[in-house]
Enzyme design. Structure first.
Site, PDB file in Angstrom:
ATOM      1  N   LYS A 153       0.855  -1.189   0.000  1.00  0.00           N
ATOM      2  CA  LYS A 153       0.000   0.000   0.000  1.00  0.00           C
ATOM      3  C   LYS A 153       0.890   1.238   0.000  1.00  0.00           C
ATOM      4  CE  LYS A 153      -3.816   1.961   2.778  1.00  0.00           C
ATOM      5  NZ  LYS A 153      -4.660   1.709   3.975  1.00  0.00           N
TER       6      LYS A 153
ATOM      7  N   SER B 225      -9.578   1.639   3.439  1.00  0.00           N
ATOM      8  CA  SER B 225      -8.732   2.473   2.599  1.00  0.00           C
ATOM      9  C   SER B 225      -7.708   1.668   1.786  1.00  0.00           C
ATOM     10  CB  SER B 225      -7.983   3.493   3.475  1.00  0.00           C
ATOM     11  OG  SER B 225      -7.061   2.840   4.348  1.00  0.00           O
TER      12      SER B 225
ATOM     13  N   SER C  34      -9.741  -0.883   7.521  1.00  0.00           N
ATOM     14  CA  SER C  34      -9.214  -0.632   6.181  1.00  0.00           C
ATOM     15  C   SER C  34      -8.597  -1.851   5.505  1.00  0.00           C
ATOM     16  CB  SER C  34      -8.177   0.500   6.235  1.00  0.00           C
ATOM     17  OG  SER C  34      -8.799   1.703   6.616  1.00  0.00           O
TER      18      SER C  34
END
Length: 285
Positions: A107, A186, A210
């Site tokens: 990420k 997210s 997330s």
């Protein structure tokens, strides 16, 4: 004029090099679609493929399919060099472990030397870290190929009251099973990339769901570890008491293999402590 036997011999002589060439070409390719990390690890160990072939297959899939999905922000410029280094170790009998040569995506709020950590924001395009995040360092130490960075909800979604799917830099990730449905956030890019076979596994971060949300919506396995089981050093922060990093992949075994490598304490990052509740004092009349 050639005899029948001589003609057959000539035909075989011409065919064998073509067959050898065909075998060589086959050995250079590897189908990564819906293949688990554990299977890739096994195939690398057995010599059925190479890290370079696996990494190239993922890069080719990203270039072919991700323009519609917006899950990958960047491919590491040295990804194939990392893969070749792993192949060289295996040839020398010095493989590091099960993750050696296995490509993974991070990420893009997690530091990895050689790529900017943007958190999905144009404001961070030149944010090149001087050192790897601790989880990145541990993955590299295990031989994993850091293939690139995944998209996310900008700033992990908690820098504005008007949250939106995706980021200004990476665009809006799409659910690979239905482009009209949300991939959740997210860690949306990590969830989509794991589902679309853009890497053997991915890494996300979780403050309030997330990792769990994108894993659920994209049909993959994700683990939100206990806070401080994995280091937060080198990760763009949201909460000092809730942030955690975790693996995402196709199977429970895959993410367990990732977690085994990623877990560990990091002395510069203190473990958050829950304050001891105090009892109200009562006054005597």
């Amino acid at each position: 004029m050639l005899s029948r036997r001589s003609a057959i011999a000539v035909a075989l002589a011409l065919t064998l090099p073509l067959a050898a060439c065909s075998k060589t070409e086959t050995a250079k390719t590897y189908d990564v679609e819906e293949v688990s990390l554990a299977q890739i690890s096994s195939d690398l160990t057995a010599g059925k493929t190479t890290s370079a072939a696996v990494a190239q297959a993922y890069i080719d899939r990203i270039k072919k399919y991700d323009p519609q999905l917006h899950s990958v922000i960047a491919i590491a410029p040295d990804a194939l060099a990392q893969a070749k280094a792993s192949d060289d170790r295996r040839k020398a009998g010095k493989a590091i472990g099960p993750l050696d040569g296995v490509p993974v995506l991070l990420k893009d709020n997690i530091d990895a030397v050689g790529m900017p950590t943007t958190a999905g924001s144009y404001a961070m395009l030149e944010n090149f870290p001087a050192k790897d995040a601790e989880v990145t360092r541990r993955l590299r130490e295990a031989g994993a190929v850091i293939l690139g960075k995944t998209n996310l909800s900008q700033w992990a979604g908690l820098r504005t009251t008007d949250a939106f799917n995706g980021s200004t830099f990476g665009g809006s990730p799409k659910n690979p099973y239905d482009l009209t449905r949300t991939p959740a956030g997210s860690s949306s890019g990590s969830g989509v990339a794991a589902a679309a076979s853009f890497a053997a596994a991915t890494v996300g971060t979780d403050t309030t769901g997330s990792i769990i949300g994108p894993s659920n919506n994209n049909g993959v396995v994700g683990i939100r570890p206990t806070v401080a089981l994995l280091s937060r050093r080198g990760v763009v922060p949201v909460s000092s008491t809730q942030d955690t990093t975790g693996p995402m992949g196709r199977t429970v075994k895959d993410v367990a293999m990732m977690l085994t490598v990623m877990a560990g304490s990091d002395p510069p990052i203190p473990i958050p402590r829950t304050p001891t509740p105090t009892r109200p004092t009562t006054r005597k009349a």
